[in-house]
Design a protein around this motif. Structure first.
Motif, mmCIF file in Angstrom:
data_model
loop_
_atom_site.group_PDB
_atom_site.id
_atom_site.type_symbol
_atom_site.label_atom_id
_atom_site.label_comp_id
_atom_site.label_asym_id
_atom_site.label_seq_id
_atom_site.Cartn_x
_atom_site.Cartn_y
_atom_site.Cartn_z
ATOM 1 N N TRP A 28 0.851 -1.184 0.000
ATOM 2 C CA TRP A 28 0.000 0.000 0.000
ATOM 3 C C TRP A 28 0.891 1.239 0.000
ATOM 4 O O TRP A 28 1.835 1.336 0.787
ATOM 5 C CB TRP A 28 -0.907 0.002 1.232
ATOM 6 N N LYS A 29 0.552 2.165 -0.880
ATOM 7 C CA LYS A 29 1.330 3.394 -0.985
ATOM 8 C C LYS A 29 0.687 4.498 -0.146
ATOM 9 O O LYS A 29 -0.523 4.720 -0.224
ATOM 10 C CB LYS A 29 1.407 3.849 -2.449
ATOM 11 N N MET A 30 1.493 5.170 0.646
ATOM 12 C CA MET A 30 0.968 6.206 1.537
ATOM 13 C C MET A 30 1.638 7.546 1.237
ATOM 14 O O MET A 30 2.817 7.605 0.896
ATOM 15 C CB MET A 30 1.225 5.835 2.994
ATOM 16 N N ALA A 31 0.853 8.614 1.375
ATOM 17 C CA ALA A 31 1.392 9.968 1.252
ATOM 18 C C ALA A 31 1.324 10.646 2.610
ATOM 19 O O ALA A 31 0.276 10.631 3.265
ATOM 20 C CB ALA A 31 0.584 10.760 0.227
ATOM 21 N N LEU A 32 2.447 11.209 3.020
ATOM 22 C CA LEU A 32 2.504 11.913 4.303
ATOM 23 C C LEU A 32 2.380 13.412 4.081
ATOM 24 O O LEU A 32 3.076 13.979 3.241
ATOM 25 C CB LEU A 32 3.835 11.609 4.997
ATOM 26 N N VAL A 33 1.484 14.041 4.831
ATOM 27 C CA VAL A 33 1.364 15.498 4.762
ATOM 28 C C VAL A 33 1.707 16.072 6.132
ATOM 29 O O VAL A 33 1.066 15.722 7.128
ATOM 30 C CB VAL A 33 -0.055 15.930 4.345
ATOM 31 N N ILE A 83 5.680 4.725 2.573
ATOM 32 C CA ILE A 83 5.461 6.158 2.345
ATOM 33 C C ILE A 83 6.179 6.538 1.058
ATOM 34 O O ILE A 83 7.391 6.373 0.945
ATOM 35 C CB ILE A 83 5.969 6.999 3.531
ATOM 36 N N VAL A 84 5.421 7.026 0.084
ATOM 37 C CA VAL A 84 5.988 7.292 -1.244
ATOM 38 C C VAL A 84 6.053 8.779 -1.562
ATOM 39 O O VAL A 84 6.603 9.165 -2.593
ATOM 40 C CB VAL A 84 5.175 6.581 -2.353
ATOM 41 N N ALA A 85 5.481 9.609 -0.698
ATOM 42 C CA ALA A 85 5.543 11.045 -0.948
ATOM 43 C C ALA A 85 5.360 11.782 0.361
ATOM 44 O O ALA A 85 4.651 11.309 1.262
ATOM 45 C CB ALA A 85 4.460 11.473 -1.942
ATOM 46 N N ALA A 86 6.007 12.934 0.472
ATOM 47 C CA ALA A 86 5.913 13.744 1.686
ATOM 48 C C ALA A 86 5.709 15.205 1.293
ATOM 49 O O ALA A 86 6.384 15.714 0.390
ATOM 50 C CB ALA A 86 7.179 13.594 2.535
ATOM 51 N N PHE A 87 4.766 15.858 1.964
ATOM 52 C CA PHE A 87 4.420 17.241 1.627
ATOM 53 C C PHE A 87 4.479 18.113 2.878
ATOM 54 O O PHE A 87 4.187 17.653 3.984
ATOM 55 C CB PHE A 87 3.002 17.306 1.048
ATOM 56 N N ASP A 88 4.828 19.382 2.652
ATOM 57 C CA ASP A 88 4.766 20.350 3.742
ATOM 58 C C ASP A 88 4.570 21.734 3.128
ATOM 59 O O ASP A 88 4.743 21.935 1.930
ATOM 60 C CB ASP A 88 6.038 20.312 4.595
ATOM 61 N N SER A 89 4.160 22.666 3.992
ATOM 62 C CA SER A 89 3.961 24.024 3.491
ATOM 63 C C SER A 89 5.136 24.937 3.840
ATOM 64 O O SER A 89 5.242 26.043 3.326
ATOM 65 C CB SER A 89 2.668 24.608 4.068
ATOM 66 N N ASP A 90 6.011 24.457 4.716
ATOM 67 C CA ASP A 90 7.142 25.274 5.162
ATOM 68 C C ASP A 90 8.219 25.329 4.075
ATOM 69 O O ASP A 90 8.829 24.309 3.750
ATOM 70 C CB ASP A 90 7.711 24.654 6.446
ATOM 71 N N PRO A 91 8.493 26.525 3.524
ATOM 72 C CA PRO A 91 9.472 26.660 2.437
ATOM 73 C C PRO A 91 10.847 26.127 2.822
ATOM 74 O O PRO A 91 11.568 25.622 1.960
ATOM 75 C CB PRO A 91 9.527 28.179 2.197
ATOM 76 N N ASN A 101 14.911 10.557 4.857
ATOM 77 C CA ASN A 101 14.732 9.118 4.630
ATOM 78 C C ASN A 101 14.523 8.791 3.147
ATOM 79 O O ASN A 101 13.656 7.992 2.805
ATOM 80 C CB ASN A 101 13.542 8.597 5.434
ATOM 81 N N GLY A 102 15.284 9.446 2.290
ATOM 82 C CA GLY A 102 15.231 9.121 0.868
ATOM 83 C C GLY A 102 14.067 9.733 0.122
ATOM 84 O O GLY A 102 13.841 9.419 -1.055
ATOM 85 N N LEU A 103 13.315 10.598 0.803
ATOM 86 C CA LEU A 103 12.148 11.210 0.164
ATOM 87 C C LEU A 103 12.347 12.725 0.094
ATOM 88 O O LEU A 103 12.721 13.346 1.086
ATOM 89 C CB LEU A 103 10.898 10.910 0.998
#
Lengths: 209, 209
Positions: free
Chosen positions: A81-86, A108-116, A124-126
Motif C-alpha cells: 500500500w502506498k501512503m502519502a505523508l502530509v 510512504i511514497v511522498a511527503a508534503f509540507d507548506s514550510d518553504p 529518509n530518501g524522500l
DNA sequence: GGGTGTGAATGAGTTCACAGCT
DNA sequence: AGCTGTGAACTCATTCACACCC
C-alpha cells in the motif's frame, strides 16, 4: 453482507497473533488459545471468523498457516500500500523514520509540507514537496492512503485535497475531527485523548471499570 | 452509577472542542453545533452529558466556560499527571520530544531502558535509568501513568512492574496485548493496526461502510 | 474428549421523540 | 421559537449453549 466494524478491527489482531504462532513453529491453534493471547473471548473469535467462512476443524482448531493466509487475503495484507505523508514537522519526521510500516507492506511514497525551508530537503530518501502541489502530484493514483501530521487548523483542507485525489483511507495524527464523505475512512491517532480518557478512571478512585 | 466507556472516550473530545470555542470568544454553544464540529449527533452529546448533571439551559444551549470547567473536573484535566516512559529507542525518543503532552498537564518525569549504551544519557532534560531499577525508582508513587515503548516481547514484564508500583493507567505503543488486573487501564497506540483495519475497506471496493 | 459454527438470548449503546423550560 | 434532558424504542454487538464433527 455487512460486517460490524468491531469485527474488522479485530481481524488484523488475529493476523498478528497468527504470525507470531507461525514464527513459533505452531501448526494448529484453538480459538481458546488465540483468545488468551489477545484478551478476546473464544466465542467472539469464532463468531468473527464465521462471517468470512469456515476455517476450522472441529475437535482440532485452526491451521495456523491456512488461517493466516485467509486473513491476509480478507484484510488486504497480501499487497503493498502506498501512503502519502502530509506535514513533515517533528511528528511527521518521526513517522517517516518509523520502521514498522514497511515490513507490513505500508510504504510512504511522498511527503508534503507548506514550510518553504523544508521543501526540497531529503528525509529518509524522500524529497519534501510543497503541499500546494499535492493534488498535482497525487491525483494520478499516486497513493492509496494519506497520513496527516499537520496542525489541527490545516487538517480539514489537506484531507479535502487527499479525498479529491481519490484517497479513501486516512490516518490522522492531527488533533482534529475533519468531515469526510461516505466511503472515506479516517482513523485517529491521538495519545492525548487516550490519556485523558484514562485520567477519568484514575481520578475516580481505585476501583475497576 | 456505571458510565459506558464510549461516553468516557467522548468527554475529552467535548473538552477540546469547548477549548477551541473559548479561544474563539464564544459564550454559548448548542449540542447541535458541538456535534457538527465533532461528527457526533446532538442527541448523543446531550445523553452523554446527562450522566453527570444538567449543564444546559433550554432554548439557549450550554455556557462554554462553565461546561468546559465541569468537563475538566469530571475527566480530571484540572491537575498535573506524572508519566514514566519505558523504552527510549527511536519511538521512545520521539515521545520524549513530543510537545503535545505538557500543555495538557501530562509530564514525563522518568525514562527507563535496558540498553546500557542509553543508560545515563540525558534526553530532553531527563536521565535515562536502567529498567531494572524501575520498581525501586517508581514504587513510591513516582508516576500516575506508564508509557510503554518497548519491543512487544518485553511489554508484559514492563507492565507487570508498573502495575506492581501502583500505576493504573498505561499508554501502550508496543505491538502487544498484555494482561493487566482489573482496575488497570490500557490504551493502545498502534498505527499499523489502524492502517490494516482500513485496508479491509480499500480492498473491498469503492462503497462506503 | 475437544473444539468449531451458529441460531437464540442477552446486553450495551444509540437514536427517537417529546415534555418542559427559557 | 429554540434547545435541553430523558424515558422508550430500537439497533447493534457480544455471549450463551448446543448440535455437530474430528
Amino acid at each position: 453482507m455487512d460486517i460490524p466494524e468491531g469485527v474488522i478491527d479485530r481481524l488484523p489482531k488475529y493476523a498478528r497473533a497468527l504470525g507470531q504462532l507461525e514464527a513459533e513453529g505452531r501448526d494448529v491453534v484453538s480459538s481458546q488459545e488465540l483468545g488468551v493471547r489477545l484478551n478476546i473471548t473464544h466465542a467472539q473469535i469464532r463468531k468473527d471468523l464465521s462471517y468470512f467462512g469456515r476455517f476450522g476443524k472441529q475437535g482440532r482448531g485452526y491451521n495456523v498457516q491456512m488461517l493466516l493466509d485467509e486473513l491476509r487475503r480478507i484484510v488486504g495484507l497480501n499487497r503493498q500500500w502506498k501512503m502519502a505523508l502530509v506535514g513533515v514537522g517533528r511528528l511527521g519526521r518521526a513517522i517517516l523514520g518509523y520502521e514498522g510500516f514497511s515490513p507490513q507492506g505500508f510504504r510512504i511514497v511522498a511527503a508534503f509540507d507548506s514550510d518553504p525551508s523544508l521543501i526540497g530537503t531529503r528525509i529518509n530518501g524522500l524529497t519534501v514537496k510543497p503541499v500546494a502541489d499535492l493534488e498535482k502530484e497525487l491525483c494520478d493514483g499516486g497513493a492509496d492512503i494519506g497520513i496527516v501530521a499537520t496542525p489541527a487548523e490545516t487538517a480539514q483542507s489537506v484531507i479535502d485535497s487527499l479525498v479529491r485525489c481519490g484517497v479513501r483511507a486516512i490516518l490522522n495524527y492531527a488533533p482534529a475531527f475533519p468531515n469526510v464523505p461516505d466511503g472515506v475512512h479516517v482513523r485517529h491517532i491521538d495519545p492525548v485523548l487516550a490519556l485523558q480518557a484514562m485520567t477519568y478512571h484514575l481520578k475516580a478512585g481505585a476501583g475497576p471499570g
